[in-house]
Scaffold this active site. Structure first.
Site, short mmCIF file in Angstrom:
data_model
loop_
_atom_site.label_atom_id
_atom_site.label_comp_id
_atom_site.label_asym_id
_atom_site.label_seq_id
_atom_site.Cartn_x
_atom_site.Cartn_y
_atom_site.Cartn_z
N HIS A 38 0.84 -1.30 0.03
CA HIS A 38 0.09 -0.09 0.12
C HIS A 38 0.88 1.54 -0.06
O HIS A 38 1.92 1.40 0.54
CB HIS A 38 -0.78 0.01 1.34
N GLU A 107 -6.31 -0.80 -6.50
CA GLU A 107 -7.24 0.18 -5.79
C GLU A 107 -6.76 1.26 -6.06
O GLU A 107 -5.59 1.89 -5.95
CB GLU A 107 -7.30 -0.23 -4.38
#
Length: 330
Positions: A38, A107
């Site tokens: 992330h 994402e």
């Protein structure tokens, strides 16, 4: 036999802590470890987002037995697939054959940061197919020139390649993704315990069937073990209320502030309805069991929050693994 894994969740712990937890998880008896990749945490309360590949390089040296995996890396926007191919090969050398490259379509939270926009799902899936082709070609050690719809590669070669090839697992959430990715992947990744995903994968022409010595179906489930149920429920709500949004929401929100707004009406009871909270190990086993019942071969646990992470490894992990193995028949 079902394999049980531990999640190195980069969104909720710093890099030094993650390496320490990785060593502790191996000592506790986990079979494998997965690492999120992330650029931002889901919520500001989580407070971390170290670079996963640096963490995994250190983990490869701090451990000797557990398999390692990205869960998952998007090789299409923040990273060019040629760079992912090099990183994966290097990590496999460091891990001496213990690494699996977990990939997904990404994402917005992580990929929008490079300023290239956020394509629709069909485009993202096409980009991922092309990226896998590039990674596969580069992992042969050949000199690669590639001109595609989404990516170009100019006279590239991976110079440090492992003796054990890097296998690729791809995240899927439905039949369209399975149709596109099952024939080009070695393993399935999914975060819902759905038997239809395993069945569809096995029925797809060109896919390696899931089962012993075949493809792996690798799931993941959050748990919030803690000394008392109420504090665990509060911690799970603080750290993981974003989880209630589901994939269709989680893929498209661009910032932690967006996730905070989207989850503002999620209550601790809502979170506890999908995440087992507290010291009851049998309740955790019941929740995890949905995955092996659905045909998953590998299940990674996410211990929610950094607060009780070390205590979970010291006090709960070994008895929990014993219960999981007994209940799963392995």
């Amino acid at each position: 036999m079902t394999n049980f894994g531990y999640t190195l969740m980069t969104e909720q712990s710093g890099p030094r802590e993650l390496v320490s937890y990785a060593a502790g998880a191996e000592e506790a008896g986990f079979d494998f470890e997965v690492c999120s990749d992330h650029y931002s945490p889901w919520l500001t309360e989580q407070g971390h987002a170290p670079y996963a590949w640096t963490v995994l390089g250190a983990v490869a040296q701090a451990t000797s037995r557990v398999d390692l995996m990205t869960y998952v890396t998007c090789p299409t926007m923040r990273y060019h697939p040629a760079v992912v191919a090099q990183k994966a090969a290097t990590l496999q050398v460091l891990a001496e054959g213990r690494f699996t490259l977990g990939l997904g379509a990404g994402e917005s939270l992580n990929e929008h940061v490079v300023g290239a926009g956020w394509p629709g799902i069909a485009t993202r899936q096409s980009m991922l197919v092309e990226a896998v082709e590039i990674i596969r070609r580069l992992h042969t050690g050949s000199l690669v020139d590639f001109r595609g719809e989404h990516f170009d590669v100019d006279s590239a070669r991976i110079w440090d390649r492992p003796d054990v090839p890097v296998e690729i697992a791809i995240a899927v959430a439905g039949p369209r993704a399975i149709e596109r990715f099952a024939p080009i992947a070695d393993h399935l990744i999914a975060v819902e315990p759905r038997a239809d995903l395993v069945e569809s994968w096995n029925a797809t022409e060109g896919a390696t069937a899931i089962g012993p010595s075949g493809a792996r179906a690798i799931g993941q489930i959050p748990i919030c073990w803690g000394p008392d149920e109420e504090s665990a429920r509060q911690l799970a709500h603080e750290q993981f209320r974003w989880f209630a949004g589901g994939w269709s929401v989680n893929a498209d929100l661009p910032t932690p502030a967006g996730f905070a707004a989207a989850s503002r009406f999620v209550t601790p009871d809502d979170v506890a309805g999908s995440i087992p909270c507290g010291p009851d190990l049998d309740a955790i086993v019941d929740a995890v069991g949905a995955f092996w019942t659905a045909g998953f071969t590998d299940i990674a646990l996410v211990q929610v929050g950094d607060k009780h992470q070390q205590a979970f490894l010291d006090q709960a992990a070994k008895p929990l693994l014993a219960k999981l193995r007994d209940a799963s028949g392995g």
